[in-house]
Enzyme design. Structure first.
Site, mmCIF file in Angstrom:
data_model
loop_
_atom_site.group_PDB
_atom_site.id
_atom_site.type_symbol
_atom_site.label_atom_id
_atom_site.label_comp_id
_atom_site.label_asym_id
_atom_site.label_seq_id
_atom_site.Cartn_x
_atom_site.Cartn_y
_atom_site.Cartn_z
ATOM 1 N N GLY A 1 -9.656 -6.196 9.062
ATOM 2 C CA GLY A 1 -8.445 -5.599 9.606
ATOM 3 C C GLY A 1 -8.137 -6.131 10.980
ATOM 4 N N ARG A 2 -8.752 -5.501 11.993
ATOM 5 C CA ARG A 2 -8.428 -5.861 13.383
ATOM 6 C C ARG A 2 -8.555 -7.354 13.681
ATOM 7 N NH1 ARG A 2 -12.085 -1.040 15.331
ATOM 8 N NH2 ARG A 2 -12.872 -1.529 13.246
ATOM 9 N N TYR B 1 -5.486 11.351 3.671
ATOM 10 C CA TYR B 1 -4.068 11.585 3.398
ATOM 11 C C TYR B 1 -3.945 12.330 2.064
ATOM 12 C CZ TYR B 1 -3.401 8.748 7.511
ATOM 13 O OH TYR B 1 -3.454 8.287 8.808
ATOM 14 N N ARG C 1 -7.571 2.388 -2.878
ATOM 15 C CA ARG C 1 -8.441 2.437 -1.698
ATOM 16 C C ARG C 1 -9.042 3.829 -1.562
ATOM 17 N NH1 ARG C 1 -7.388 1.698 4.826
ATOM 18 N NH2 ARG C 1 -9.131 0.306 5.122
ATOM 19 N N GLN D 1 0.840 -1.198 0.000
ATOM 20 C CA GLN D 1 0.000 0.000 0.000
ATOM 21 C C GLN D 1 0.880 1.255 0.000
ATOM 22 O OE1 GLN D 1 -2.251 1.703 3.220
ATOM 23 N NE2 GLN D 1 -4.155 1.491 2.082
HETATM 24 C C1 8OZ Z 1 -3.856 3.929 12.044
HETATM 25 C C2 8OZ Z 1 -2.792 4.620 12.612
HETATM 26 C C3 8OZ Z 1 -1.928 5.306 11.793
HETATM 27 C C4 8OZ Z 1 -2.131 5.341 10.433
HETATM 28 C C5 8OZ Z 1 -4.730 4.871 7.794
HETATM 29 C C6 8OZ Z 1 -2.379 4.470 7.579
HETATM 30 O O1 8OZ Z 1 -5.668 5.207 8.518
HETATM 31 C C7 8OZ Z 1 -3.401 4.669 8.386
HETATM 32 C C8 8OZ Z 1 -3.205 4.663 9.858
HETATM 33 C C9 8OZ Z 1 -4.059 3.957 10.678
HETATM 34 O O2 8OZ Z 1 -4.865 4.712 6.589
#
Ligand code: 8OZ
Length: 367
Positions: free
Chosen positions: A324-325, A185, A232, A104
Protein backbone atom coordinates in the site's frame (compact mmCIF):
# COMPACT_ATOMS: atom_id res chain seq x y z
CA UNK A 1 21.10 -7.19 -7.09
CA UNK A 2 20.30 -8.42 -3.61
CA UNK A 3 19.47 -12.04 -2.96
CA UNK A 4 15.89 -10.98 -2.30
CA UNK A 5 15.44 -9.10 -5.53
CA UNK A 6 17.03 -11.84 -7.65
CA UNK A 7 14.39 -14.30 -6.50
CA UNK A 8 11.91 -14.46 -9.35
CA UNK A 9 8.95 -15.68 -7.33
CA UNK A 10 7.51 -12.19 -7.04
CA UNK A 11 8.01 -11.16 -10.63
CA UNK A 12 6.56 -14.11 -12.50
CA UNK A 13 3.05 -13.97 -13.96
CA UNK A 14 0.11 -15.48 -12.12
CA UNK A 15 -3.54 -16.06 -13.03
CA UNK A 16 -6.14 -15.14 -10.46
CA UNK A 17 -9.36 -16.35 -11.99
CA UNK A 18 -9.72 -14.44 -15.25
CA UNK A 19 -7.23 -11.81 -14.09
CA UNK A 20 -3.82 -12.46 -15.64
CA UNK A 21 -1.29 -10.62 -13.52
CA UNK A 22 2.10 -9.87 -15.10
CA UNK A 23 3.73 -10.09 -11.67
CA UNK A 24 2.78 -10.77 -8.06
CA UNK A 25 3.07 -7.23 -6.72
CA UNK A 26 -0.43 -5.85 -6.13
CA UNK A 27 -1.22 -2.23 -5.41
CA UNK A 28 -3.37 -2.25 -2.29
CA UNK A 29 -6.45 -0.04 -2.00
CA UNK A 30 -5.34 3.38 -0.73
CA UNK A 31 -7.76 6.08 0.38
CA UNK A 32 -6.21 9.34 -0.84
CA UNK A 33 -9.11 11.76 -0.27
CA UNK A 34 -8.64 13.74 -3.43
CA UNK A 35 -12.09 13.63 -5.00
CA UNK A 36 -14.61 16.45 -5.25
CA UNK A 37 -17.98 16.33 -3.49
CA UNK A 38 -19.51 14.25 -6.32
CA UNK A 39 -16.93 11.48 -5.95
CA UNK A 40 -16.06 11.67 -9.66
CA UNK A 41 -12.49 10.80 -10.73
CA UNK A 42 -10.86 13.02 -13.37
CA UNK A 43 -7.66 13.19 -15.45
CA UNK A 44 -5.52 13.68 -12.34
CA UNK A 45 -6.77 10.43 -10.84
CA UNK A 46 -6.32 8.68 -14.21
CA UNK A 47 -2.72 9.86 -14.26
CA UNK A 48 -2.07 8.67 -10.71
CA UNK A 49 -3.37 5.17 -11.39
CA UNK A 50 -1.70 4.92 -14.83
CA UNK A 51 1.66 5.85 -13.25
CA UNK A 52 1.27 2.71 -11.10
CA UNK A 53 0.10 0.37 -13.88
CA UNK A 54 3.20 -1.85 -13.71
CA UNK A 55 1.68 -3.42 -10.60
CA UNK A 56 0.43 -6.91 -11.41
CA UNK A 57 -2.98 -5.67 -10.29
CA UNK A 58 -4.26 -2.34 -8.98
CA UNK A 59 -7.04 -2.46 -6.41
CA UNK A 60 -8.78 0.91 -6.49
CA UNK A 61 -9.12 3.02 -3.38
CA UNK A 62 -12.25 2.09 -1.44
CA UNK A 63 -15.18 3.33 -3.52
CA UNK A 64 -18.63 4.10 -2.12
CA UNK A 65 -21.39 1.96 -3.60
CA UNK A 66 -24.14 4.44 -2.70
CA UNK A 67 -24.79 7.78 -1.02
CA UNK A 68 -25.69 5.84 2.12
CA UNK A 69 -22.40 3.93 1.98
CA UNK A 70 -20.29 7.10 2.38
CA UNK A 71 -18.35 7.65 5.57
CA UNK A 72 -15.65 10.11 4.51
CA UNK A 73 -15.70 13.29 2.43
CA UNK A 74 -13.56 13.42 -0.73
CA UNK A 75 -13.83 9.68 -1.48
CA UNK A 76 -15.00 8.36 -4.86
CA UNK A 77 -18.28 6.71 -5.72
CA UNK A 78 -19.45 4.15 -8.25
CA UNK A 79 -23.21 4.58 -8.40
CA UNK A 80 -23.89 7.59 -10.72
CA UNK A 81 -23.37 7.97 -14.49
CA UNK A 82 -20.90 10.80 -13.82
CA UNK A 83 -18.84 8.53 -11.57
CA UNK A 84 -18.90 5.78 -14.21
CA UNK A 85 -17.64 8.27 -16.83
CA UNK A 86 -14.92 9.47 -14.44
CA UNK A 87 -13.73 5.96 -13.63
CA UNK A 88 -13.72 5.16 -17.38
CA UNK A 89 -10.92 7.72 -17.75
CA UNK A 90 -9.00 5.87 -15.05
CA UNK A 91 -9.50 2.36 -16.43
CA UNK A 92 -8.68 3.50 -19.99
CA UNK A 93 -5.45 5.10 -18.78
CA UNK A 94 -4.45 2.02 -16.76
CA UNK A 95 -5.20 -0.30 -19.68
CA UNK A 96 -3.28 1.92 -22.11
CA UNK A 97 -0.30 1.59 -19.75
CA UNK A 98 -0.67 -2.21 -19.76
CA UNK A 99 -2.20 -2.61 -16.28
CA UNK A 100 -5.20 -4.25 -14.65
CA UNK A 101 -7.53 -2.54 -12.16
CA UNK A 102 -10.42 -3.78 -10.02
CA UNK A 103 -12.86 -1.57 -8.15
CA UNK A 104 -13.10 -1.99 -4.39
CA UNK A 105 -16.80 -1.86 -3.42
CA UNK A 106 -17.32 -0.10 -0.07
CA UNK A 107 -20.17 0.57 2.32
CA UNK A 108 -19.00 2.00 5.65
CA UNK A 109 -22.09 1.00 7.62
CA UNK A 110 -21.99 2.65 11.03
CA UNK A 111 -18.71 4.52 10.49
CA UNK A 112 -20.22 7.73 9.13
CA UNK A 113 -21.65 11.07 10.13
CA UNK A 114 -25.11 12.48 9.48
CA UNK A 115 -23.48 15.32 7.46
CA UNK A 116 -22.27 12.70 4.96
CA UNK A 117 -25.62 10.91 4.71
CA UNK A 118 -28.53 11.69 2.35
CA UNK A 119 -30.98 14.08 4.08
CA UNK A 120 -28.82 14.04 7.22
CA UNK A 121 -30.10 10.56 8.09
CA UNK A 122 -28.45 8.32 10.67
CA UNK A 123 -25.82 5.92 9.25
CA UNK A 124 -27.05 2.32 8.98
CA UNK A 125 -25.59 -0.68 10.80
CA UNK A 126 -26.47 -4.21 11.86
CA UNK A 127 -27.25 -2.87 15.34
CA UNK A 128 -27.54 0.58 16.90
CA UNK A 129 -24.07 0.57 18.47
CA UNK A 130 -21.95 3.64 18.02
CA UNK A 131 -18.36 3.39 16.74
CA UNK A 132 -15.57 5.28 18.45
CA UNK A 133 -13.63 7.98 16.70
CA UNK A 134 -13.94 10.74 14.19
CA UNK A 135 -14.34 10.88 10.46
CA UNK A 136 -13.52 13.50 7.86
CA UNK A 137 -16.57 15.50 6.75
CA UNK A 138 -17.05 18.65 4.66
CA UNK A 139 -17.12 20.40 8.06
CA UNK A 140 -13.83 18.94 9.28
CA UNK A 141 -13.20 16.00 11.61
CA UNK A 142 -16.34 15.08 13.57
CA UNK A 143 -17.29 12.25 15.93
CA UNK A 144 -19.08 9.53 14.00
CA UNK A 145 -22.86 9.52 14.50
CA UNK A 146 -25.11 7.09 16.31
CA UNK A 147 -26.24 4.55 13.69
CA UNK A 148 -29.65 2.93 13.36
CA UNK A 149 -30.17 -0.81 12.94
CA UNK A 150 -31.26 -1.91 9.47
CA UNK A 151 -34.68 -3.53 9.27
CA UNK A 152 -34.63 -7.07 7.85
CA UNK A 153 -36.80 -5.75 5.01
CA UNK A 154 -34.01 -3.30 4.07
CA UNK A 155 -31.36 -5.98 3.49
CA UNK A 156 -32.37 -6.70 -0.13
CA UNK A 157 -31.89 -2.97 -0.78
CA UNK A 158 -28.34 -3.16 0.61
CA UNK A 159 -27.56 -6.12 -1.65
CA UNK A 160 -29.06 -4.15 -4.53
CA UNK A 161 -26.64 -1.28 -3.79
CA UNK A 162 -23.73 -3.69 -4.25
CA UNK A 163 -25.27 -5.15 -7.41
CA UNK A 164 -25.82 -1.71 -8.91
CA UNK A 165 -22.28 -0.61 -8.05
CA UNK A 166 -20.90 -3.84 -9.56
CA UNK A 167 -22.81 -3.10 -12.78
CA UNK A 168 -21.50 0.48 -12.76
CA UNK A 169 -17.95 -0.85 -12.31
CA UNK A 170 -18.48 -3.01 -15.38
CA UNK A 171 -19.67 -0.04 -17.42
CA UNK A 172 -16.66 1.93 -16.17
CA UNK A 173 -14.30 -0.62 -17.76
CA UNK A 174 -12.81 -2.19 -14.64
CA UNK A 175 -11.32 -5.69 -14.91
CA UNK A 176 -13.23 -6.91 -11.88
CA UNK A 177 -14.32 -5.93 -8.40
CA UNK A 178 -13.19 -6.54 -4.84
CA UNK A 179 -15.80 -6.81 -2.10
CA UNK A 180 -14.53 -4.75 0.84
CA UNK A 181 -15.47 -7.02 3.74
CA UNK A 182 -12.68 -5.73 5.98
CA UNK A 183 -11.66 -2.96 8.37
CA UNK A 184 -14.85 -2.94 10.42
CA UNK A 185 -17.07 -1.49 7.71
CA UNK A 186 -20.60 -2.72 6.97
CA UNK A 187 -19.92 -6.36 6.05
CA UNK A 188 -17.38 -6.81 8.83
CA UNK A 189 -19.89 -5.22 11.24
CA UNK A 190 -22.38 -7.93 10.29
CA UNK A 191 -19.74 -10.65 10.79
CA UNK A 192 -18.60 -9.69 14.27
CA UNK A 193 -20.70 -10.39 17.33
CA UNK A 194 -19.32 -7.18 18.84
CA UNK A 195 -21.25 -5.08 16.33
CA UNK A 196 -24.03 -7.46 15.34
CA UNK A 197 -26.64 -8.11 18.01
CA UNK A 198 -29.50 -8.86 15.65
CA UNK A 199 -32.00 -11.58 16.27
CA UNK A 200 -33.18 -12.08 12.69
CA UNK A 201 -31.54 -14.38 10.12
CA UNK A 202 -28.65 -11.90 9.77
CA UNK A 203 -27.58 -12.11 13.42
CA UNK A 204 -26.87 -14.56 16.20
CA UNK A 205 -25.15 -17.68 14.87
CA UNK A 206 -21.96 -17.57 12.82
CA UNK A 207 -23.99 -18.82 9.84
CA UNK A 208 -26.39 -15.91 10.23
CA UNK A 209 -23.69 -13.28 10.70
CA UNK A 210 -21.92 -14.54 7.55
CA UNK A 211 -25.12 -14.35 5.53
CA UNK A 212 -24.86 -10.76 4.30
CA UNK A 213 -21.20 -10.95 3.15
CA UNK A 214 -22.08 -14.19 1.32
CA UNK A 215 -25.27 -12.80 -0.24
CA UNK A 216 -23.39 -9.69 -1.37
CA UNK A 217 -20.65 -11.87 -2.87
CA UNK A 218 -23.28 -13.95 -4.67
CA UNK A 219 -24.92 -10.83 -6.12
CA UNK A 220 -21.63 -9.39 -7.31
CA UNK A 221 -20.62 -12.76 -8.79
CA UNK A 222 -23.91 -12.80 -10.73
CA UNK A 223 -22.89 -9.52 -12.34
CA UNK A 224 -19.21 -10.24 -12.97
CA UNK A 225 -18.76 -14.01 -13.00
CA UNK A 226 -16.88 -15.72 -10.17
CA UNK A 227 -13.47 -15.31 -11.75
CA UNK A 228 -13.43 -11.50 -11.70
CA UNK A 229 -14.48 -11.04 -8.09
CA UNK A 230 -12.14 -10.91 -5.09
CA UNK A 231 -12.82 -10.27 -1.44
CA UNK A 232 -10.87 -8.52 1.30
CA UNK A 233 -10.95 -9.67 4.93
CA UNK A 234 -9.19 -8.41 8.07
CA UNK A 235 -10.16 -10.64 11.01
CA UNK A 236 -8.03 -8.88 13.64
CA UNK A 237 -8.28 -5.22 12.63
CA UNK A 238 -10.00 -2.95 15.15
CA UNK A 239 -10.29 0.10 12.90
CA UNK A 240 -12.39 1.81 11.70
CA UNK A 241 -14.11 2.76 14.93
CA UNK A 242 -11.95 0.84 17.40
CA UNK A 243 -14.31 -2.06 16.82
CA UNK A 244 -13.88 -5.03 19.17
CA UNK A 245 -12.91 -8.25 17.39
CA UNK A 246 -15.35 -11.11 17.07
CA UNK A 247 -15.36 -13.28 20.20
CA UNK A 248 -14.51 -16.36 18.08
CA UNK A 249 -12.29 -15.07 15.29
CA UNK A 250 -11.13 -18.51 14.10
CA UNK A 251 -14.61 -20.02 13.96
CA UNK A 252 -16.35 -16.99 12.45
CA UNK A 253 -13.86 -16.17 9.73
CA UNK A 254 -13.14 -19.87 9.21
CA UNK A 255 -16.81 -20.46 8.42
CA UNK A 256 -16.95 -17.47 6.11
CA UNK A 257 -13.83 -18.53 4.20
CA UNK A 258 -15.07 -22.11 3.82
CA UNK A 259 -18.36 -20.81 2.47
CA UNK A 260 -16.56 -18.44 0.10
CA UNK A 261 -14.83 -21.46 -1.46
CA UNK A 262 -18.05 -22.42 -3.22
CA UNK A 263 -17.80 -19.31 -5.43
CA UNK A 264 -14.26 -20.06 -6.71
CA UNK A 265 -13.41 -16.38 -6.48
CA UNK A 266 -10.50 -14.79 -8.33
CA UNK A 267 -8.73 -14.21 -5.02
CA UNK A 268 -8.88 -13.60 -1.29
CA UNK A 269 -7.04 -10.48 -0.14
CA UNK A 270 -6.16 -10.91 3.50
CA UNK A 271 -4.87 -8.42 6.05
CA UNK A 272 -2.33 -10.30 8.14
CA UNK A 273 -2.62 -8.39 11.43
CA UNK A 274 -4.14 -5.01 12.19
CA UNK A 275 -4.44 -3.05 8.95
CA UNK A 276 -1.49 -0.70 8.38
CA UNK A 277 -0.52 -0.99 12.04
CA UNK A 278 0.96 -4.30 13.12
CA UNK A 279 1.44 -7.90 12.00
CA UNK A 280 1.01 -9.26 15.50
CA UNK A 281 -2.16 -11.17 16.32
CA UNK A 282 -3.86 -11.93 19.63
CA UNK A 283 -3.09 -15.24 21.35
CA UNK A 284 -5.10 -18.16 20.02
CA UNK A 285 -5.53 -16.69 16.53
CA UNK A 286 -3.62 -18.23 13.63
CA UNK A 287 -4.11 -16.28 10.45
CA UNK A 288 -2.08 -18.74 8.38
CA UNK A 289 -4.52 -21.45 9.43
CA UNK A 290 -7.38 -19.27 8.15
CA UNK A 291 -5.43 -18.58 4.97
CA UNK A 292 -5.01 -22.30 4.41
CA UNK A 293 -8.79 -22.78 4.43
CA UNK A 294 -9.13 -20.71 1.27
CA UNK A 295 -8.98 -22.80 -1.89
CA UNK A 296 -7.87 -20.20 -4.38
CA UNK A 297 -5.35 -17.46 -5.11
CA UNK A 298 -4.25 -15.60 -2.00
CA UNK A 299 -3.00 -12.01 -1.74
CA UNK A 300 -1.17 -11.30 1.52
CA UNK A 301 -1.26 -7.78 2.86
CA UNK A 302 0.06 -5.71 5.74
CA UNK A 303 3.38 -4.01 6.40
CA UNK A 304 5.25 -6.08 3.81
CA UNK A 305 8.72 -5.23 2.66
CA UNK A 306 10.72 -7.02 -0.02
CA UNK A 307 12.34 -9.53 2.35
CA UNK A 308 9.06 -10.51 3.97
CA UNK A 309 7.41 -10.82 0.55
CA UNK A 310 10.22 -13.05 -0.71
CA UNK A 311 10.18 -15.19 2.41
CA UNK A 312 6.41 -15.66 2.37
CA UNK A 313 6.60 -16.61 -1.32
CA UNK A 314 9.44 -19.05 -0.66
CA UNK A 315 7.40 -20.64 2.12
CA UNK A 316 4.45 -20.98 -0.25
CA UNK A 317 2.30 -18.79 1.98
CA UNK A 318 1.22 -16.20 -0.62
CA UNK A 319 0.51 -16.12 -4.34
CA UNK A 320 0.91 -12.36 -4.46
CA UNK A 321 1.66 -9.53 -2.06
CA UNK A 322 -0.22 -6.25 -1.76
CA UNK A 323 1.84 -3.15 -1.02
CA UNK A 324 0.00 0.00 0.00
CA UNK A 325 1.98 2.94 1.33
CA UNK A 326 5.14 2.09 -0.70
CA UNK A 327 3.09 2.71 -3.89
CA UNK A 328 2.45 6.32 -2.87
CA UNK A 329 6.02 7.54 -3.38
CA UNK A 330 7.20 4.77 -5.74
CA UNK A 331 4.94 4.62 -8.78
CA UNK A 332 7.43 2.14 -10.30
CA UNK A 333 7.54 -0.01 -7.17
CA UNK A 334 7.75 -3.24 -9.16
CA UNK A 335 10.87 -2.06 -10.98
CA UNK A 336 12.44 -0.83 -7.74
CA UNK A 337 11.79 -4.09 -5.91
CA UNK A 338 13.09 -6.08 -8.84
CA UNK A 339 16.34 -4.12 -9.04
CA UNK A 340 16.80 -3.69 -5.31
CA UNK A 341 16.62 0.10 -5.74
CA UNK A 342 16.03 2.32 -2.76
CA UNK A 343 12.43 3.21 -2.00
CA UNK A 344 11.20 6.76 -1.53
CA UNK A 345 9.12 7.28 1.61
CA UNK A 346 5.95 9.37 1.44
CA UNK A 347 5.48 11.69 4.42
CA UNK A 348 2.16 11.13 6.21
CA UNK A 349 0.92 14.58 5.27
CA UNK A 350 0.86 13.51 1.62
CA UNK A 351 -1.51 10.60 2.26
CA UNK A 352 -4.80 12.52 2.20
CA UNK A 353 -5.99 15.62 0.38
CA UNK A 354 -3.91 18.32 -1.39
CA UNK A 355 -4.67 17.55 -5.05
CA UNK A 356 -1.74 16.71 -7.30
CA UNK A 357 0.86 17.54 -4.66
CA UNK A 358 2.18 14.35 -3.08
CA UNK A 359 -0.07 12.41 -5.48
CA UNK A 360 1.02 12.48 -9.12
CA UNK A 361 4.36 14.21 -8.61
CA UNK A 362 6.42 11.23 -7.41
CA UNK A 363 8.87 10.39 -10.22
CA UNK A 364 9.70 6.95 -11.52
CA UNK A 365 13.43 6.13 -11.53
CA UNK A 366 13.39 5.67 -15.30
CA UNK A 367 10.70 6.95 -17.68
C1 8OZ B 1 -7.85 5.10 5.49
C2 8OZ B 1 -8.64 6.24 5.65
C3 8OZ B 1 -9.98 6.16 5.35
C4 8OZ B 1 -10.54 4.98 4.93
C5 8OZ B 1 -10.04 1.28 4.93
C6 8OZ B 1 -11.18 2.57 3.27
O1 8OZ B 1 -9.40 1.27 5.98
C7 8OZ B 1 -10.36 2.57 4.30
C8 8OZ B 1 -9.76 3.84 4.78
C9 8OZ B 1 -8.41 3.91 5.06
O2 8OZ B 1 -10.43 0.25 4.40
Amino acid sequence: MTLSSSFNGLFSPVAMGALKLANRIVMAPLTRSRMGPDGVPNEMHARYYAQRASAGLIISEATNISAQGRGYALTPGIWTDEQVAGWKKVTDAVHAAGGLIVCQLWHVGRFSHVDLQPDGAAPVAPSAIRAEGQTYTENGMLDVSMPRALETSEIPGIIQQYRHAAECAQRAGFDGVEVHSANSYLLDQFLRDSTNQRNDEYGGSIENRSRLPLEVTAAVVEVWGHDRVGIRLSPVTPDAGNTPLDSQVMQTYGHLIEQLNRFQLAYMHFVEGATATSRSVPTGIDLDALRALFKGPYIGNNNYDLDLAVNRRLEGKVDAVAFGRPFIANPDLVHRLKTGAELAVAPRETYYGNGAKGYTDWPALVD
